[in-house]
Design a protein around this motif. Structure first.
Motif: not given
Length: 936
Positions: A778, A782, A820
């Motif tokens: 993640d 990101q 997310d």
């Protein structure tokens, strides 16, 4: 008639392009009368000047250009047009000055450079035609006046200084250098050197350096006129400034002879073929003679060694010609060995500095590494063996000491060769026997030799069984601290041969703290010579393997400051030792992860299992790092990085990079590191050195770049040098943390300027960043998406999204649909900017995936106001791009979403969201796709 000056200017431009210069002049003249804006007035005057140039009305052209320059002194077009007009009017000097200003503003403009050359030639031709006995600006008269002032002992000091500085500057200019040379200048400069006045000698030598730069014929003539013997004599003086200046002169001459200067042929030089080999050999022989001359100062000997180090070995091993190295080995290897075999404590020692013998060892190493085949290496070895054998004499212990010192010097250079020399009959036995001698000088030399010999474990085994007991005896009995400290380092070095502090404790008999305390005491004692204190640093480099020692050391402020001060000296061993001690104190060395099963097995078989010391745990390491930062370790490291490449080895660079990475661990400390020069120091470490060192330095740069203002951390052009090290971390071979922090740094950089974004693109980072946008991790996904969000502002990046045959836009659209939120914010931001900048992407977005509409609607209804706003901006961009696309959107549920949001009551917190929805509906109304409620 038009009354708008801007329109009149545009009209004039059209006439000019149509070659109707008369009408163009009329338009510009009318605009000048009506205009009141100064900036526009300058443009109008310079444009009218261009017309007058075309009409060959040069006086008017010069006048108009001058008016434009009066308004804006750096108006390059006006300056160039005035230069052209003045040239046609025959005012060549004035034209030259204007062209010179243009070239100063745009130094790479070939047109300006060509104009300067042409005007210079024309001026020279004009001067010659008049029969003038001077060149531009009366150079020869100035030269004559300068020499008169300098050679007149009664001249005022201020006038002499000014004349000396002017002469140096003149010597650096080609015209000035040639004029000095043609007017008996070399003879006059020689007179200045012979005055024995330090300031005049420096001025003369620096002027000669300027005259030699980039001109082989002149450099050769000056070499022959001055004589290599004289040059070497001047370099031998015990005056650092003069010795260095003469060294630079000889280096400049050597560069020219080797063809490494920026040579520009002039006059008859092109037709002259200069045979430089003879001159180069003459210089080499004289430098080798300097090495063994008692008349040469220590500084002069260092200069000779540095020149040999720099110019003899090949710079590129692809070049097969190593004849200069072979020549030095055949004619000077014994002389170099004599230097490394000197013993400063003996009365017959040559004048040396603290660095002389180490520099000689470096030269031995470079010569050995430059050899191409085994026969050449065998010849080198045989010369060394025969020379050392000739010095071993059981009846003459002083002579034998020199032989052992030579072996010690070779061990600090080409170690493999030194190891072979240790195998010579009687050498090792003699070293061990000398340790037991009653003479302190014997002990001193022997202990040093044992230390250097113990680097190889095969030899260390012999020394462990024969010499450790002697070293202990020497340490306990001697009152001479020079010997004591060397014996201690020998024990430390042998004790740490196993790679852990366990062996060290065995040899130190459990008293490493006591030994370290003694080392710190020696280190702080400024009455002890620097060479001896150097050994204290090396001892600490080994003793700090012990956790208790490193903890006590960082708390000893005077010892730290003494070590940092020593690190500023040009000594390879000190730099390596300081870096090693700091690596130990910061625990920035690599550690092997112990496999629990193997640990249990070792314990079961009653083997020793090294356990982590309590003071090696994270809390203690952090405290030590903070203490080092407070003591000014960054400034010391920055100073070490500036050392010459011969002193700062790749291994030392790696150690320094490890320390920097440990210091950068806490984000709160990174500002301090930047303020003390850490950011600047890390850049060369990330570019040159071992692969591990470059990775560590790049990672430290990434940590700084991730959270610092780039303009503050890496001011000026330096910030562009950081991009490549960061991009090098975007590699699957690097660990996730390195990838992540490099992405954060690039994100920070890409948000600063388009020039930085362009640099990131040129370093081919885009494919790697895209790959990380696919990552399952993640945080990596990101960070990569945020970086791309900043990069899409760049037009070249946008064009890559527009290009056919790629899935870049699809990836960004799909990332907008991720769960997310941080990824959604970045992806939606990127999509908003892309669709705003490129209309083609608006229609392309609807084709890349069938989920595009669902994703857009989810963005517009998102609970996160930042994501919702970006979704509405994307919707507005799609509606604005094309009426058909807008119609398509109006026919979906998106219209209801926009209507719902736009009907909400005004709210300062979310007004930008409500306004964005209303803007979408307004644009739909403009198309006639929907009507206001009152008309419905």
């Amino acid at each position: 008639q038009m009354e708008d000056p801007i329109q009149l200017k545009e009209e004039g431009n059209k006439y000019f392009q149509a070659n109707d210069y008369e009408k163009a002049v009329q338009s510009y003249t009318q605009a000048i009368k009506l205009n009141k804006d100064k900036a526009l007035q300058a443009v109008l005057y310079r444009n009218r000047a261009a017309c007058f140039l075309k009409k060959e009305e040069y006086a008017k052209a010069a006048s108009d250009a001058s008016r434009a320059i009066d308004i804006n002194a750096s108006d390059i077009k006006a300056l160039y047009r005035r230069s052209q007009a003045l040239e046609k009017l025959g005012k060549l000097d004035q034209a030259f000055k204007d062209a010179q200003k243009c070239a100063t503003i745009e130094p790479r403009n070939k047109n300006f450079q060509e104009t300067l050359r042409r005007l210079g030639a024309d001026i020279q031709e004009k001067v010659n035609a008049r029969g003038a006995l001077r060149i531009q600006f009366s150079t020869d008269l100035r030269v004559q006046k300068m020499f008169e002032i300098l050679l007149d002992e009664n001249s005022e000091k201020e006038k002499r200084e000014k004349a000396a500085n002017n002469l140096i500057v003149l010597g650096r200019e080609e015209a000035g250098a040639e004029k000095i040379f043609q007017n008996n200048g070399v003879s006059l400069l020689l007179q200045l050197i012979e005055t024995k006045n330090a300031e005049l000698i420096l001025a003369a030598v620096r002027t000669l350096s300027g005259m030699c730069t980039g001109h082989k014929a002149r450099a050769t003539a000056i070499l022959h006129y001055l004589g290599i013997d004289n040059i070497c004599t001047w370099m031998s003086v015990d005056n650092e400034e003069i010795s260095l200046a003469v060294c630079n002169l000889l280096q400049t001459i050597t560069d020219c002879l080797l063809g490494q200067g920026k040579e520009e042929h002039r006059g008859m030089e092109e037709a002259v073929v200069l045979d430089t080999k003879k001159d180069l050999r003459m210089i080499t022989m004289r430098l080798l003679d300097m090495l063994v001359s008692k008349k040469v100062s220590g500084q002069g000997r260092d200069r000779a060694l540095n020149l040999l180090n720099k110019n003899i070995p090949r710079k590129d091993l692809k070049d097969h010609d190593n004849s200069r190295t072979i020549f030095v080995i055949d004619n000077g290897l014994k002389k170099i060995l004599k230097v490394v075999g000197q013993i400063p404590e003996m009365p017959d020692c040559l004048p040396l500095t603290e660095n002389t013998q180490l520099t000689a060892s470096i030269l031995l190493n470079k010569l050995y590494d430059d050899l191409r085949c085994d026969p050449e290496r065998d010849n080198y070895r045989v010369i060394c063996e025969e020379y050392i054998k000739s010095k071993i004499d059981p009846q003459d212990m002083d002579k034998t000491l020199h032989a052992i010192q030579m072996v010690s010097g070779v061990l600090q250079g080409p170690f493999d060769l030194g190891n072979k020399l240790l195998g010579m009959k009687g050498v090792m036995e003699m070293m061990v026997a000398l340790c037991g001698s009653e003479r302190e000088i014997d002990q001193l030399v022997a202990v040093e030799a044992l230390i250097h010999a113990s680097t190889k474990l095969s030899r260390a085994t012999f020394i462990i069984s024969n010499g450790v007991t002697l070293l202990k005896e020497v340490y306990k009995k001697t009152k001479n601290e020079k010997i004591k400290i060397r014996a201690l380092v020998g024990l430390c070095k042998l004790g740490s041969a196993g790679g852990t502090d366990y062996g060290l404790r065995q040899f130190a008999e459990g008293s490493t703290e006591k030994l370290a305390k003694q080392c710190r005491k020696w280190l702080c004692n400024t009455s002890i010579d620097a060479r001896t204190r150097k050994w204290a640093v090396e001892g600490l480099a080994y003793l700090t393997l012990d956790a208790d020692v490193k903890d006590d050391f960082v708390e000893d402020e005077p010892a730290l400051q003494a070590m940092f001060e020593l690190a500023k000296t040009s000594d390879k061993t000190i730099l390596y030792s300081v870096a090693s001690a700091l690596v130990n104190c910061t625990n920035s060395y690599d550690t092997k992860e112990l496999v629990p099963e193997l640990v249990q097995l070792a314990k079961f078989s009653k083997q020793h299992v090294p356990e982590e010391h309590p003071k090696d745990k994270k809390d203690f390491v952090v405290k030590r790092v903070k203490r080092l930062l407070k003591a000014g370790v960054v400034s010391a490291l920055a100073c070490m990085v500036k050392a010459d490449s011969a002193i700062l080895t790749d291994q030392s660079k790696e150690l320094i990079a490890r320390v920097f990475l440990a210091l950068c661990e806490d984000p709160k400390d990174r500002g301090t590191i930047v303020a003390q020069g850490g950011g600047k120091a890390l850049i060369p470490l990330a570019v040159e050195g071992t692969e591990v060192g470059k990775i560590k330095a790049s990672h430290a740069l990434a940590k700084i770049a991730a959270i610092s203002n780039p303009d503050m951390a890496f001011p000026g052009e330096r910030v562009y040098e950081v991009v490549r090290p960061l991009v090098s971390l975007l590699n699957t071979e690097r660990d996730g943390l390195q990838n992540y922090e490099a992405l954060l740094g690039l994100t920070n950089f890409s948000g600063r300027s388009d020039k930085l974004r362009m640099k990131i693109v040129k370093e081919r980072a885009l494919p790697d960043i895209e790959n990380y946008m696919f990552e399952n991790h993640d945080q990596l996904r990101q960070a990569a998406t945020e970086c791309m969000c900043n990069l899409v502002v760049n037009k070249e990046v946008q064009e890559r999204f527009v290009a056919d045959g790629n899935d870049r836009l699809k990836l960004v659209v799909l990332l907008c649909g991720e769960d997310d939120e941080k990824v959604q914010v970045a992806a939606a931001g990127a999509l908003a900017m892309l669709t705003a900048a490129q209309k083609k992407l608006c229609s392309k977005m609807t084709e890349v995936t069938t989920q595009w509409l669902e994703i857009l609607q989810r963005l517009c209804l998102h609970d996160n106001m930042e994501i919702q706003h970006r979704g509405l901006v994307i919707a507005f961009n799609l509606i604005s791009a094309d009426k058909e696309l807008a119609k398509k959107l109006v026919e979906t549920e998106l219209l209801e979403i926009l209507t719902y949001i736009s009907k909400q009551e005004d709210d300062p917190k979310k007004q930008h969201i409500i306004n964005a929805a209303r803007d979408c509906l307004t644009r739909c109304m403009d198309y006639g796709l929907i009507k206001p409620l009152s008309e419905a």
